[in-house]
Design an enzyme around this catalytic site. Sequence first.
Site, short mmCIF file in Angstrom:
data_model
loop_
_atom_site.label_atom_id
_atom_site.label_comp_id
_atom_site.label_asym_id
_atom_site.label_seq_id
_atom_site.Cartn_x
_atom_site.Cartn_y
_atom_site.Cartn_z
N HIS A 1 -2.74 7.67 6.30
CA HIS A 1 -3.05 6.57 5.70
C HIS A 1 -4.36 6.00 6.07
O HIS A 1 -5.06 5.51 4.91
CB HIS A 1 -1.92 5.56 5.99
N HIS B 1 -9.97 2.20 -0.88
CA HIS B 1 -8.47 1.90 -0.68
C HIS B 1 -7.96 1.47 -1.88
O HIS B 1 -8.17 0.24 -2.17
CB HIS B 1 -7.97 1.06 0.34
N CYS C 1 0.74 -1.01 -0.12
CA CYS C 1 0.11 0.03 -0.10
C CYS C 1 0.89 1.26 0.02
O CYS C 1 0.18 2.48 -0.22
CB CYS C 1 -1.08 -0.02 1.13
#
Length: 405
Positions: free
Chosen positions: A296, A333, A157
């Site tokens: 995040h 995401h 990620c």
Amino acid sequence: MMERKKVVVTAIGMATPVGGTAGETFDALIEGKCGVAELRDSGIGRRVGYVRADIAPGVHPAQARMMDRVTLMAQHAAGEAMALAGLDDMQKASCGVFVGTGIGGVSILCEAVEAYHGIVPKRPVLVVPAAMPNAPAAHIAQQLKSVAEAQTYTTACSAGAVAIGEAFRRIRDGYLDIALAGGAEAMLTPTIMAAWTQLHVLCADPEDGEEGGCRPFSHRRTGFALAEGAAMLVLESAEHAAARGAAPIAEICGYGVSNDGTHPLRPDSEGQALAMSRCLADGGLSSGQVDYLNAHATGTLVGDRIETAAIKRVFGVHALTLPVSSIKGAIGHAIGAAGAIEAAVTAMAVSRGVVPPTLFFERGDDQCDLDYVPGTARVLPALKLAVSNSFGMGGNNAVLAFRKT
């Protein structure tokens, strides 16, 4: 020691669940729009962040069949960024290409396996060049006719942020004058969705007709909505940009990375704090100078608490008044593209003096007690310095700092 060069962002291209361009995406985020929705006839069965824009305009069908959706996504964002940058052929040839992706061309790979077992019809696709993780970078470099370098980062990620950070270092340290850097991801297939479901990190869908499955930092949050997208940024030395008359959007003034070294799935506040501290140290910045932090924050119960603790560790008492927000409630995401999209949004926020909200925020978690810019965007006229956090599964952390020019 070689003198460090100042590095600026001069153009941005994006494809996200809320917009087909960088401008559309930023405006939609500021307006509080949500792009997470049901993807009909997909076999996925959950709400996801799907890019609705046409990402392959002008691409010949025969060519498109040789590329995974992730490559088309990256090319779309790169095309917008390069059109806005207005580079000549010589500048394109010397432009480095840096792309982050979590998994690369997995849609084509899934389809190839299913075709092999007779589950779906076979198509005339060259699987290996379509599925290889460096395909997006290779195709973009080919379009630019770049003879500089084309690098790919697969750090889960954080990949998009790492790609931008490594391009920043190349320019800062004198190896390149210009680079195109960012991330892309496209993994919305039933097979991949089933794999994510195994990890129990996906959010529960809200009731029919309602929004807000992914709710970062919120009480009773349940996880993230899987998404796709891409963002590509043109980075240049300030001298190179000035010489060709390019107006900077923002300066990249710090980059910090760390590795948790603890657990492949559970994040660690010390590792995250170390990346933030290294970013500030890299730019010669103090924590009190930071005016905004793009988190995040995926919306998982443990992850958001750990990031909040890491922010407090680095910023101390300043954390209590520091605006912190996450855009994952709006777009989901996007895994390897997430860090690039969020970095691009942070740069644009610094340029425009307004920061996106954390959608669907609900107070109640006493371990998530910061100013999360709930519900609506916030104008910050004094915004000069912002930080973007990106943390990857496996413990890879990357943090970027952007300063108003």
